[in-house]
Design an enzyme around this catalytic site. Structure first.
Site, PDB file in Angstrom:
ATOM      1  N   ASP A 197      -6.974 -23.622  54.209  1.00 14.76           N
ATOM      2  CA  ASP A 197      -6.539 -23.215  55.547  1.00 14.76           C
ATOM      3  C   ASP A 197      -7.047 -24.263  56.524  1.00 14.76           C
ATOM      4  O   ASP A 197      -8.249 -24.543  56.564  1.00 14.76           O
ATOM      5  CB  ASP A 197      -7.128 -21.848  55.916  1.00 14.76           C
ATOM      6  CG  ASP A 197      -6.452 -20.713  55.138  1.00 14.76           C
ATOM      7  OD1 ASP A 197      -5.428 -20.971  54.479  1.00 14.76           O
ATOM      8  OD2 ASP A 197      -6.952 -19.580  55.194  1.00 14.76           O
ATOM      9  N   ASP A 224       2.329 -11.411  52.491  1.00 20.36           N
ATOM     10  CA  ASP A 224       1.069 -10.677  52.649  1.00 20.36           C
ATOM     11  C   ASP A 224       1.391  -9.197  52.470  1.00 20.36           C
ATOM     12  O   ASP A 224       2.165  -8.630  53.245  1.00 20.36           O
ATOM     13  CB  ASP A 224       0.484 -10.912  54.048  1.00 20.36           C
ATOM     14  CG  ASP A 224       0.020 -12.348  54.238  1.00 20.36           C
ATOM     15  OD1 ASP A 224      -0.338 -12.989  53.235  1.00 20.36           O
ATOM     16  OD2 ASP A 224       0.021 -12.839  55.388  1.00 20.36           O
TER      17      ASP A 224
END
Lengths: 213, 257
Positions: free
Chosen positions: B11, B130
């Site tokens: 990330d 997600d």
């Protein structure tokens, strides 16, 4: 100098970077003079066969590449670029390739058993069917990165390596100065860089089969 | 035989690698380029760069980092985060990405996957979903796992694959950061529903979690994790040796393995 043929398909950034990483003099070009000056040629390609073959022909580069191959320069096709070296492809119809290597391109679905995912995406092992200069520094079972739904067949004399995906699929071919990898050496880590290094060391030779030109 | 892939996820915010626990409490880890080179040398099969930058200045830093990475690292690179249009695909593909992952962008614009797959091919388009259990159903969440869309997840994933997604990353919000293993129930449901590669994400805490994943669900193609790799809790070379011992096909030609 290595000339990577730029005919408007795919992204050539990684391919160029991989040659730079091994210290090769490399250029991405569609310019005939530059290609003529190069001592070895890469024919890249991703996407659909028909579209790529059309672009190669409409740019006038198809015949020119064949002429360059006839001079005996090492010419390596990568992924769709490899498939384009063959006589024809059965991807959505029947489409003519450059005809530099005899054989056809067919869907892997023809031979891969049910339950195997298509495209064949990921790292798979190379099994060498005969010695080839490209693989001099590799070991049996070294893994390379594949992304494809079609494969080369009817070309027993040209196959230098296969990979197992429920059925043996052609992974690499060679015919004189003409070479092809179905996988992406530029995405295959150190093993891939070794293949590109071997390609850069290859000497040119005349190709006995190129009688049609 | 095709190998099971191990994928570290980076990330990236403002040019640095960060990783939160349950998407909160970000901690600075390292330089993305250095970390990418390190993972590639350790035998990582692929890398995911996830851009969590909000500003346009940050976007430029991110693509610069991507370019620098693609000059040095020769394994597949997937890029996600802030992918809302086909132009966003173009932007990251030009900088050396091989695949592009879409998440909220595909929820906001259902034709994005179809349009991108038509232009760049299915193999280039990765759906990142997600997913979290809500009242006993799997729901798709948007905005980095903060917003319940109310959509049932398995049907949503199936539709995205029909529209051209060539791979699916299933990130279980329920197990993310918990480190007690992947969400096998959720992954099983996804593998039953689609015929494209499925990448498991969320929940890995130790080597045995990956072994259990690949043994329990043969349809899973890859395991993705972040902090356990970043903090050295799992070394990729050790993980791959253990996979080999357990007869799970894996690539062993990283420089350090």
């Amino acid at each position: 100098m290595v000339a990577i043929i730029d005919y408007g398909v795919g992204n050539l950034f990684s391919l160029k970077s991989s040659f730079e990483a091994i210290g090769a003099d490399v250029t991405v070009t569609a310019d005939r003079e530059t290609i003529a000056r190069a001592d070895r040629i890469i024919l890249p390609g991703v996407g659909a066969f028909e579209d790529a073959a059309k672009k190669l022909r409409s740019s006038g580069l198809a015949d020119f590449i064949c002429e360059q191959a006839e001079l005996g320069k090492p010419l390596m096709g990568i992924c769709l670029g490899m498939q384009l070296l063959f006589d024809k492809s059965y991807e959505y119809g029947v489409h003519e390739g450059l005809g530099l290597i005899h054989g056809t391109i067919r869907p892997i679905a023809d031979v891969v058993p049910a339950g195997y995912k298509i495209p064949h995406i990921g790292w798979n092992a190379l099994h060498f069917t005969r010695p080839d200069r490209l693989f001099a520094d590799l070991r049996e079972g070294d893994c390379v990165y594949f992304v494809h739904s079609y494969y080369a067949t009817d070309c027993p004399a040209a196959v230098t390596a296969t990979t197992e995906y429920g059925a043996p699929l052609t992974a690499a071919v060679a015919s004189g100065n003409l070479l092809g990898c179905q996988f992406h050496p530029e995405k295959s880590g150190n093993v891939g860089l070794k293949i590109l290094k071997a390609f850069c060391k290859m000497k040119g030779e005349r190709h006995a089969d190129l009688s049609r030109h | 035989m095709i190998t099971k892939r191990i994928i570290p996820c980076l990330d990236v915010r403002d040019g640095r690698v960060v990783k939160g626990v349950n998407f909160q409490g970000l901690r600075d880890v390292s330089s993305p380029v250095a970390l990418a080179e390190y993972y590639s040398a350790c035998g990582a099969d692929e890398l995911v760069f996830y851009d969590i930058t909000a500003s346009s200045d940050g976007r430029k830093i991110f693509t610069d980092i991507l370019t620098e990475t693609a000059k040095k690292v020769f394994i597949p690179l997937t890029v996600g985060g802030g992918i809302n249009t086909v132009e966003d695909f173009d932007r990251v593909l030009k900088c050396g990405a091989d695949k592009v992952s879409v998440n909220s962008g595909a929820i906001r614009n259902p034709s994005l996957i179809y349009e991108a797959a038509k232009r760049y091919g299915n193999q280039c388009v990765v759906l990142s979903a997600d997913v979290k259990r809500v009242d006993g159903r799997f729901h798709v969440f948007a905005k980095g796992g903060r917003e319940d869309t109310g959509m049932e997840a398995i049907g949503w994933i199936r539709r995205c694959v029909e529209n051209g997604a060539g791979e699916v990353v299933v990130n279980s919000i329920d197990t993310d950061g918990v480190k007690t293993g992947f969400d096998l129930e959720m992954l099983h449901a996804v593998c039953e529903a689609v015929a494209v590669p499925v990448i498991a994400s969320g929940g890995a805490g130790k080597i045995q979690d990956f072994i259990r994943l690949f043994r329990s669900i043969p349809g899973v193609d890859a395991g993705l994790a972040a902090s356990i790799f970043h903090f050295g809790e799992v070394q990729i070379a050790d993980l791959k040796r253990e996979m080999l011992k357990s007869n799970i096909p894996t690539r062993m030609n990283g420089d350090m393995s």
